[in-house]
Scaffold this active site. Structure first.
Site, mmCIF file in Angstrom:
data_model
loop_
_atom_site.group_PDB
_atom_site.id
_atom_site.type_symbol
_atom_site.label_atom_id
_atom_site.label_comp_id
_atom_site.label_asym_id
_atom_site.label_seq_id
_atom_site.Cartn_x
_atom_site.Cartn_y
_atom_site.Cartn_z
ATOM 1 N N GLU A 50 -9.679 -2.182 5.439
ATOM 2 C CA GLU A 50 -10.108 -1.968 6.887
ATOM 3 C C GLU A 50 -11.487 -2.739 6.806
ATOM 4 O O GLU A 50 -12.075 -3.259 6.130
ATOM 5 C CB GLU A 50 -10.621 -0.424 6.840
ATOM 6 C CG GLU A 50 -9.345 0.707 6.742
ATOM 7 C CD GLU A 50 -8.752 0.812 7.917
ATOM 8 O OE1 GLU A 50 -8.798 -0.144 9.076
ATOM 9 O OE2 GLU A 50 -8.008 1.691 8.242
ATOM 10 N N HIS B 221 -7.231 -5.147 10.290
ATOM 11 C CA HIS B 221 -6.790 -4.735 9.072
ATOM 12 C C HIS B 221 -5.784 -5.250 8.339
ATOM 13 O O HIS B 221 -4.646 -5.777 9.131
ATOM 14 C CB HIS B 221 -6.869 -3.480 8.388
ATOM 15 C CG HIS B 221 -5.896 -2.441 8.878
ATOM 16 N ND1 HIS B 221 -6.167 -1.325 9.924
ATOM 17 C CD2 HIS B 221 -4.764 -2.104 8.490
ATOM 18 C CE1 HIS B 221 -5.066 -0.559 10.131
ATOM 19 N NE2 HIS B 221 -4.190 -1.191 9.292
ATOM 20 N N ASP C 46 -7.149 -3.218 14.332
ATOM 21 C CA ASP C 46 -8.655 -3.539 14.138
ATOM 22 C C ASP C 46 -8.903 -4.825 13.129
ATOM 23 O O ASP C 46 -9.739 -5.149 12.607
ATOM 24 C CB ASP C 46 -9.498 -2.292 13.343
ATOM 25 C CG ASP C 46 -8.863 -1.887 12.137
ATOM 26 O OD1 ASP C 46 -8.097 -2.460 11.892
ATOM 27 O OD2 ASP C 46 -9.447 -0.984 11.740
ATOM 28 N N ASP D 219 0.903 -1.171 -0.034
ATOM 29 C CA ASP D 219 -0.014 0.032 0.032
ATOM 30 C C ASP D 219 0.841 1.381 0.080
ATOM 31 O O ASP D 219 2.031 1.156 0.242
ATOM 32 C CB ASP D 219 -0.985 -0.006 1.158
ATOM 33 C CG ASP D 219 -0.379 -0.474 2.411
ATOM 34 O OD1 ASP D 219 0.902 -0.444 2.646
ATOM 35 O OD2 ASP D 219 -1.024 -1.044 3.504
HETATM 36 N N1 LIG Z 1 -0.890 -0.204 6.207
HETATM 37 C C1 LIG Z 1 -0.169 -0.712 7.375
HETATM 38 C C2 LIG Z 1 -0.394 -1.950 7.779
HETATM 39 O O1 LIG Z 1 0.238 -2.692 6.514
HETATM 40 C C3 LIG Z 1 0.170 -2.468 8.847
HETATM 41 O O2 LIG Z 1 0.234 -3.621 8.969
HETATM 42 C C4 LIG Z 1 -0.419 -1.656 10.037
HETATM 43 C C5 LIG Z 1 0.161 -2.059 11.458
HETATM 44 O O3 LIG Z 1 1.176 -1.505 11.667
HETATM 45 P P1 LIG Z 1 2.124 -1.763 12.919
HETATM 46 O O4 LIG Z 1 3.230 -2.834 12.422
HETATM 47 O O5 LIG Z 1 2.873 -0.591 12.999
HETATM 48 O O6 LIG Z 1 1.346 -1.902 14.271
HETATM 49 O O7 LIG Z 1 -0.396 -0.455 9.773
HETATM 50 C C6 LIG Z 1 -0.516 0.005 8.610
HETATM 51 O O8 LIG Z 1 -1.834 0.527 8.659
#
Ligand SMILES: N[C@@H]1[C@@H](O)[C@H](O)[C@@H](COP(=O)(O)O)O[C@@H]1O
Length: 241
Positions: A143, A138, A136, A67
């Site tokens: 989402e 995702h 959440d 993304d």
């Molecule tokens: N788009 C990214 C996801 O790909 C990631 O998995 C998520 C969790 O992030 P973190 O690893 O910092 O908890 O955050 C973002 O929203």
């Protein structure tokens, strides 16, 4: 789903790096799907270490990131382009021409999504997709309430994601409200998936992903339907399993 427990974040990262490195050793031209966020930073650090030791060579590897934020130029410090340079690409030898990240700055975002899907297909699909997990549930930026059949698309970020990601930005209000993300269909088309989660704040989402009902309310639960998923969790995230 195979669930592997690690003692802590560093061990989770090392175990993940061995899985990724073994794919690259077995297939030097493999296609990796890459993730951002805090979770995979340790994995990238360990892969850089294996690269420096001469144990793994990324020169034939193609990468596709999950993304990118809409509206952030590639050199913006919070873009996922910058993240990938800072945490991975500057340390290893993935050829610049084989690195792919959606471009969130083009005027026609729908065309960019189609172009990205087509590029993944032209590369032969993703061999191993690395995933982090939102609080959440995702994956990528898919989402809750996502449609499982969507490919790469433009998403509006949930309030909880804006809050969670505000820590990376100078001001909370700077977090872009939308992003381009591979869809669930794109992610599920990968031949192998490696989901990483560490920390108590991921425990509920991990429980839903691994043991809960398959539901768009918790996007990662769809991974239960994929034939080749490995989940590596540290003890804090595995607490509710
Ligand atoms: N788009 C990214 C996801 O790909 C990631 O998995 C998520 C969790 O992030 P973190 O690893 O910092 O908890 O955050 C973002 O929203």
């Amino acid at each position: 789903m195979r669930v592997v427990t690690a003692r802590d974040y560093d061990q989770m990262s090392r175990k993940a790096s061995y899985i990724v490195a073994s794919r690259v050793i077995l297939n030097p031209k493999c296609v990796l799907g890459l993730a951002t966020g805090d979770t995979p930073k340790g994995l990238y650090r360990e892969l850089a270490f294996l690269f420096r030791a001469g144990d793994v060579d990324f020169s034939g590897v193609t990468t596709f990131n999950l993304d990118e934020y809409v509206g952030l130029a590639p050199d913006h410090p919070n873009s996922y382009q910058s993240y990938m340079r800072e945490h991975f690409f500057r340390f290893v030898n993935v050829s610049p021409g084989r690195r792919h990240i959606p471009d969130g700055t083009v005027p026609d975002l729908a065309a960019e999504c189609r172009r990205y899907e087509a590029a993944i297909e032209r590369a032969g699909g993703i061999d191993l997709q690395i995933l982090g997990l939102g609080r959440d549930g995702h994956i990528g930026f898919n989402e809750p309430d996502v449609k499982f059949e969507t490919g790469t698309h433009v998403v509006t970020l949930a309030e909880s994601t804006l809050e969670a990601n505000a820590r990376f930005f100078a001001h909370a209000g700077d977090v872009p409200r939308s992003a381009i993300s591979m869809g669930i269909r794109t992610i599920m088309s990968a031949r192998r998936i490696l989901l990483l989660a560490a920390g108590a704040e991921k425990a509920e989402a991990i429980r839903g992903a691994v043991l809960g009902a398959v539901t768009p309310d918790l996007p990662a639960s769809v991974l239960q339907l994929h034939p080749n998923v490995t989940v590596i969790v540290d003890e804090a995230a595995a607490r509710t399993l």
